[in-house]
Design an enzyme around this catalytic site. Sequence first.
Site, mmCIF file in Angstrom:
data_model
loop_
_atom_site.group_PDB
_atom_site.id
_atom_site.type_symbol
_atom_site.label_atom_id
_atom_site.label_comp_id
_atom_site.label_asym_id
_atom_site.label_seq_id
_atom_site.Cartn_x
_atom_site.Cartn_y
_atom_site.Cartn_z
ATOM 1 N N HIS A 182 0.852 -1.187 0.000
ATOM 2 C CA HIS A 182 0.000 0.000 0.000
ATOM 3 C C HIS A 182 0.890 1.241 0.000
ATOM 4 O O HIS A 182 2.118 1.125 0.119
ATOM 5 C CB HIS A 182 -0.987 0.006 1.179
ATOM 6 C CG HIS A 182 -0.366 -0.245 2.532
ATOM 7 N ND1 HIS A 182 -1.077 -0.253 3.697
ATOM 8 C CD2 HIS A 182 0.928 -0.496 2.907
ATOM 9 C CE1 HIS A 182 -0.280 -0.493 4.725
ATOM 10 N NE2 HIS A 182 0.933 -0.645 4.270
ATOM 11 N N ARG A 208 0.623 -6.759 -4.696
ATOM 12 C CA ARG A 208 0.202 -7.802 -3.760
ATOM 13 C C ARG A 208 0.239 -9.152 -4.448
ATOM 14 O O ARG A 208 0.032 -9.239 -5.663
ATOM 15 C CB ARG A 208 -1.208 -7.528 -3.219
ATOM 16 C CG ARG A 208 -1.214 -6.367 -2.240
ATOM 17 C CD ARG A 208 -2.563 -6.110 -1.628
ATOM 18 N NE ARG A 208 -2.568 -4.760 -1.059
ATOM 19 C CZ ARG A 208 -3.631 -4.168 -0.540
ATOM 20 N NH1 ARG A 208 -4.797 -4.810 -0.518
ATOM 21 N NH2 ARG A 208 -3.543 -2.946 -0.053
ATOM 22 N N GLN A 222 -2.487 3.282 -5.686
ATOM 23 C CA GLN A 222 -3.252 3.838 -4.569
ATOM 24 C C GLN A 222 -2.955 5.334 -4.520
ATOM 25 O O GLN A 222 -1.934 5.792 -5.034
ATOM 26 C CB GLN A 222 -2.836 3.207 -3.232
ATOM 27 C CG GLN A 222 -3.456 1.845 -2.989
ATOM 28 C CD GLN A 222 -3.298 1.383 -1.544
ATOM 29 O OE1 GLN A 222 -2.509 1.925 -0.766
ATOM 30 N NE2 GLN A 222 -4.068 0.372 -1.187
#
Length: 351
Positions: A182, A208, A222
């Site tokens: 993240h 991920r 993100q």
Amino acid sequence: MASKNSVAIINEIQRKALADLASVSSIYELQQWKVFYLGRNGKLTSILRNLRTLAPEDRRNSGIAGNQAKLLLEEEFNSRVMEVEKSSISSKTSEDSIDVTMPGRPFPSGGLHVITQTLREVCGIFTSMGFSVAEGPEIEWDHYNFEALNIPKDHPARDMWNTLWVDFTDEEGNHPMLLRTHTSPMQARIMENNTPPVRVVIPGKCYRFEATDATHEWHFYQIEGLAIDKGITFADLKGTLYEFARRFFGEERRVRFRCDYFPFVEPGVDMSIDCFRCDGQGCKVCRNTGWIEILGAGMVHPKVLAGFGCDPKEYTGFAFGMGPERITMLRHGIEDIRHFYTNDLRFLEQF
Ligand code: PHE
């Protein structure tokens, strides 16, 4: 005999003149043709002029034939002039001249990827609210990705992130580096080099260990947000994110906050907007709930604040993280996240 001869000569001249006329292809040649056959000393004119030397009955026949030939040749000449003029104009436009009123040929140029467009638009909304923009490394230390965010080793919260570890081992045999899961590790990096007040958004790639499907990619973007200052409350979080939702999804949007868990915020929430497809009535896009979740957020956890070197009694802050792919899919009705990264121009050129 003489008249028959003259008529025959006239017919011959007419035949020859018509054949010549057909092969003439310029105005200049046409003028020459006219002088040659119909001019003052032209072939036909000379014959007509000499009619009076003929016997009276021959004169008549030759006169009629000669005048008819003259009329015919003049008529043919005029229509040939029109034809030659017309064809010289059209050959000019097709070959010799430039039509400056014609639109230019389209030049194939590149464009911004639709996700880049979203990143810029979202960052633009937040910069207009006083945030600055920062970026950070995609290969990250375990410390920033987890530890500094209140996710110690062996903490079950690590299970929320399927991690891609980098093949690098420290002296204790640990794998302390990973592809960041993240953008939140940038919260800690920003706070290492800044003192409050801090208002920053951080767009960037994350990774991920995921099996891909219509809503999951193993790499994605993100946009992180962080605001730390004295006196920041949950109302600031709500107001800021509400303003973002209205600017990005439309003035009439309503938002909903629900409790959620992230180890680095307390309280933690997820934020949804009312479904813009069905106006909250329930449809496929919102899975009949009327609401669409667009981001996670919360008040920065006191333990995390302390780790940032901020006294939690003095300072408070909020943080949020959103997925630009998700909001782009919602906005454009894109049904599969994998379209963004398979480089099919038929998809990409639509934006
Ligand atoms: N980093 C969280 C995630 O990836 C999102 C988040 C960011 C939540 C900041 C709260 C505050 O799911």
